[in-house]
Design a protein around this motif. Structure first.
Motif, PDB file in Angstrom:
ATOM      1  N   LEU A 156      49.347  32.622  50.565  1.00 13.59           N
ATOM      2  CA  LEU A 156      49.198  31.745  49.408  1.00 13.59           C
ATOM      3  C   LEU A 156      47.731  31.366  49.226  1.00 13.59           C
ATOM      4  CD1 LEU A 156      50.566  30.090  47.157  1.00 13.59           C
ATOM      5  CD2 LEU A 156      50.704  28.211  48.795  1.00 13.59           C
ATOM      6  N   PHE A 157      47.189  31.683  48.060  1.00 15.49           N
ATOM      7  CA  PHE A 157      45.802  31.373  47.725  1.00 15.49           C
ATOM      8  C   PHE A 157      45.758  30.046  46.984  1.00 15.49           C
ATOM      9  CE2 PHE A 157      42.372  31.352  44.615  1.00 15.49           C
ATOM     10  CZ  PHE A 157      41.279  31.687  45.388  1.00 15.49           C
ATOM     11  N   ALA A 158      44.812  29.185  47.355  1.00 17.42           N
ATOM     12  CA  ALA A 158      44.620  27.910  46.661  1.00 17.42           C
ATOM     13  C   ALA A 158      43.123  27.666  46.488  1.00 17.42           C
ATOM     14  CB  ALA A 158      45.248  26.769  47.444  1.00 17.42           C
ATOM     15  N   MET A 159      42.736  27.255  45.283  1.00 19.90           N
ATOM     16  CA  MET A 159      41.324  27.002  44.999  1.00 19.90           C
ATOM     17  C   MET A 159      41.209  25.811  44.054  1.00 19.90           C
ATOM     18  SD  MET A 159      38.489  29.623  43.359  1.00 19.90           S
ATOM     19  CE  MET A 159      39.411  30.009  41.874  1.00 19.90           C
ATOM     20  N   VAL A 160      40.213  24.971  44.319  1.00 22.24           N
ATOM     21  CA  VAL A 160      39.890  23.857  43.434  1.00 22.24           C
ATOM     22  C   VAL A 160      38.400  23.937  43.137  1.00 22.24           C
ATOM     23  CG1 VAL A 160      39.838  21.357  43.148  1.00 22.24           C
ATOM     24  CG2 VAL A 160      41.693  22.413  44.446  1.00 22.24           C
ATOM     25  N   GLY A 192      48.176  36.868  38.184  1.00 23.55           N
ATOM     26  CA  GLY A 192      49.385  36.457  38.887  1.00 23.55           C
ATOM     27  C   GLY A 192      49.270  35.110  39.578  1.00 23.55           C
ATOM     28  N   VAL A 193      48.424  34.218  39.029  1.00 25.08           N
ATOM     29  CA  VAL A 193      48.249  32.886  39.611  1.00 25.08           C
ATOM     30  C   VAL A 193      48.434  31.824  38.527  1.00 25.08           C
ATOM     31  CG1 VAL A 193      46.704  33.652  41.455  1.00 25.08           C
ATOM     32  CG2 VAL A 193      45.735  32.937  39.262  1.00 25.08           C
ATOM     33  N   ASP A 194      48.713  30.602  38.963  1.00 25.10           N
ATOM     34  CA  ASP A 194      48.793  29.466  38.049  1.00 25.10           C
ATOM     35  C   ASP A 194      47.441  28.780  38.003  1.00 25.10           C
ATOM     36  OD1 ASP A 194      51.559  29.737  37.479  1.00 25.10           O
ATOM     37  OD2 ASP A 194      52.046  28.736  39.365  1.00 25.10           O
ATOM     38  N   VAL A 195      46.994  28.449  36.801  1.00 20.07           N
ATOM     39  CA  VAL A 195      45.709  27.774  36.623  1.00 20.07           C
ATOM     40  C   VAL A 195      45.949  26.468  35.878  1.00 20.07           C
ATOM     41  CG1 VAL A 195      43.387  27.916  35.650  1.00 20.07           C
ATOM     42  CG2 VAL A 195      44.499  29.986  36.510  1.00 20.07           C
ATOM     43  N   ILE A 196      45.440  25.383  36.442  1.00 24.44           N
ATOM     44  CA  ILE A 196      45.523  24.068  35.808  1.00 24.44           C
ATOM     45  C   ILE A 196      44.098  23.599  35.560  1.00 24.44           C
ATOM     46  CG2 ILE A 196      46.264  21.668  36.083  1.00 24.44           C
ATOM     47  CD1 ILE A 196      48.379  22.799  38.092  1.00 24.44           C
ATOM     48  N   GLU A 249      41.991  30.105  27.925  1.00 24.65           N
ATOM     49  CA  GLU A 249      41.435  31.364  28.424  1.00 24.65           C
ATOM     50  C   GLU A 249      41.634  31.517  29.931  1.00 24.65           C
ATOM     51  OE1 GLU A 249      37.744  32.780  26.975  1.00 24.65           O
ATOM     52  OE2 GLU A 249      38.007  31.804  25.025  1.00 24.65           O
ATOM     53  N   LEU A 250      41.483  30.415  30.669  1.00 24.06           N
ATOM     54  CA  LEU A 250      41.689  30.490  32.117  1.00 24.06           C
ATOM     55  C   LEU A 250      43.159  30.725  32.449  1.00 24.06           C
ATOM     56  CD1 LEU A 250      39.262  27.703  33.347  1.00 24.06           C
ATOM     57  CD2 LEU A 250      39.076  30.153  33.808  1.00 24.06           C
ATOM     58  N   GLN A 251      44.059  30.124  31.694  1.00 24.90           N
ATOM     59  CA  GLN A 251      45.481  30.355  31.938  1.00 24.90           C
ATOM     60  C   GLN A 251      45.860  31.800  31.618  1.00 24.90           C
ATOM     61  OE1 GLN A 251      47.228  27.088  29.733  1.00 24.90           O
ATOM     62  NE2 GLN A 251      47.288  25.801  31.564  1.00 24.90           N
ATOM     63  N   LYS A 252      45.262  32.360  30.587  1.00 22.23           N
ATOM     64  CA  LYS A 252      45.508  33.773  30.264  1.00 22.23           C
ATOM     65  C   LYS A 252      45.007  34.664  31.403  1.00 22.23           C
ATOM     66  CE  LYS A 252      44.571  37.405  26.950  1.00 22.23           C
ATOM     67  NZ  LYS A 252      43.761  37.878  25.856  1.00 22.23           N
ATOM     68  N   ALA A 253      43.807  34.366  31.898  1.00 23.07           N
ATOM     69  CA  ALA A 253      43.270  35.136  33.029  1.00 23.07           C
ATOM     70  C   ALA A 253      44.168  34.969  34.249  1.00 23.07           C
ATOM     71  CB  ALA A 253      41.844  34.685  33.348  1.00 23.07           C
ATOM     72  N   VAL A 269      38.251  19.752  36.338  1.00 21.25           N
ATOM     73  CA  VAL A 269      38.773  20.189  37.625  1.00 21.25           C
ATOM     74  C   VAL A 269      39.688  21.376  37.346  1.00 21.25           C
ATOM     75  CG1 VAL A 269      40.151  19.555  39.632  1.00 21.25           C
ATOM     76  CG2 VAL A 269      38.638  17.857  38.571  1.00 21.25           C
ATOM     77  N   VAL A 270      39.391  22.498  37.979  1.00 22.28           N
ATOM     78  CA  VAL A 270      40.175  23.723  37.798  1.00 22.28           C
ATOM     79  C   VAL A 270      40.889  24.014  39.112  1.00 22.28           C
ATOM     80  CG1 VAL A 270      40.096  26.193  37.272  1.00 22.28           C
ATOM     81  CG2 VAL A 270      38.509  24.615  36.121  1.00 22.28           C
ATOM     82  N   THR A 271      42.214  24.092  39.046  1.00 22.87           N
ATOM     83  CA  THR A 271      43.029  24.370  40.223  1.00 22.87           C
ATOM     84  C   THR A 271      43.729  25.709  40.026  1.00 22.87           C
ATOM     85  OG1 THR A 271      43.430  21.997  40.449  1.00 22.87           O
ATOM     86  CG2 THR A 271      44.856  23.464  41.706  1.00 22.87           C
ATOM     87  N   VAL A 272      43.679  26.546  41.049  1.00 26.30           N
ATOM     88  CA  VAL A 272      44.287  27.877  40.985  1.00 26.30           C
ATOM     89  C   VAL A 272      45.174  28.051  42.214  1.00 26.30           C
ATOM     90  CG1 VAL A 272      43.838  30.356  40.881  1.00 26.30           C
ATOM     91  CG2 VAL A 272      42.218  28.757  39.822  1.00 26.30           C
ATOM     92  N   ILE A 273      46.428  28.431  41.989  1.00 25.22           N
ATOM     93  CA  ILE A 273      47.366  28.625  43.098  1.00 25.22           C
ATOM     94  C   ILE A 273      48.214  29.864  42.819  1.00 25.22           C
ATOM     95  CG2 ILE A 273      49.334  27.653  44.358  1.00 25.22           C
ATOM     96  CD1 ILE A 273      48.282  24.887  43.627  1.00 25.22           C
TER      97      ILE A 273
END
Length: 90
Positions: A42-46, A73-77, A64-68, A5-9
């Protein structure tokens, strides 16, 4: 099947979906499902991502996703699906 599960905010801006999905594509990870929304600015994606054919581990993909995400300028979990489900079990 191995899934994550990839979460981007973060603050909305052009290129977020492209930037994150390009990292996944580089590693042959398949986006099975995606939901995204913009709440004011505010952008949010799952995303539910199939890693069965991926050429990297969940941990390396997370890096790699956290670096991207930093570049965008977003947080990736990134969480293995089993961990995500265990944490959100009611």
């Amino acid at each position: 099947m191995t899934r994550a599960v990839v979460t981007v905010i973060g603050a909305d801006r052009p290129g977020i979906v492209a930037g994150i999905s390009s990292v996944l594509a580089e590693h042959n990870a398949n986006i099975e499902d995606i939901s995204q929304t913009v709440l004011r600015d505010l952008f949010a994606m799952v995303m539910l991502v199939d890693l069965s054919e991926a050429d990297v581990s969940v941990g390396k993909l997370r890096e790699e996703l956290q670096k991207a995400g930093e570049e965008l300028g977003v947080d990736v979990i990134v969480q293995h699906e089993d961990v995500y489900r265990a944490m959100h079990r009611v």
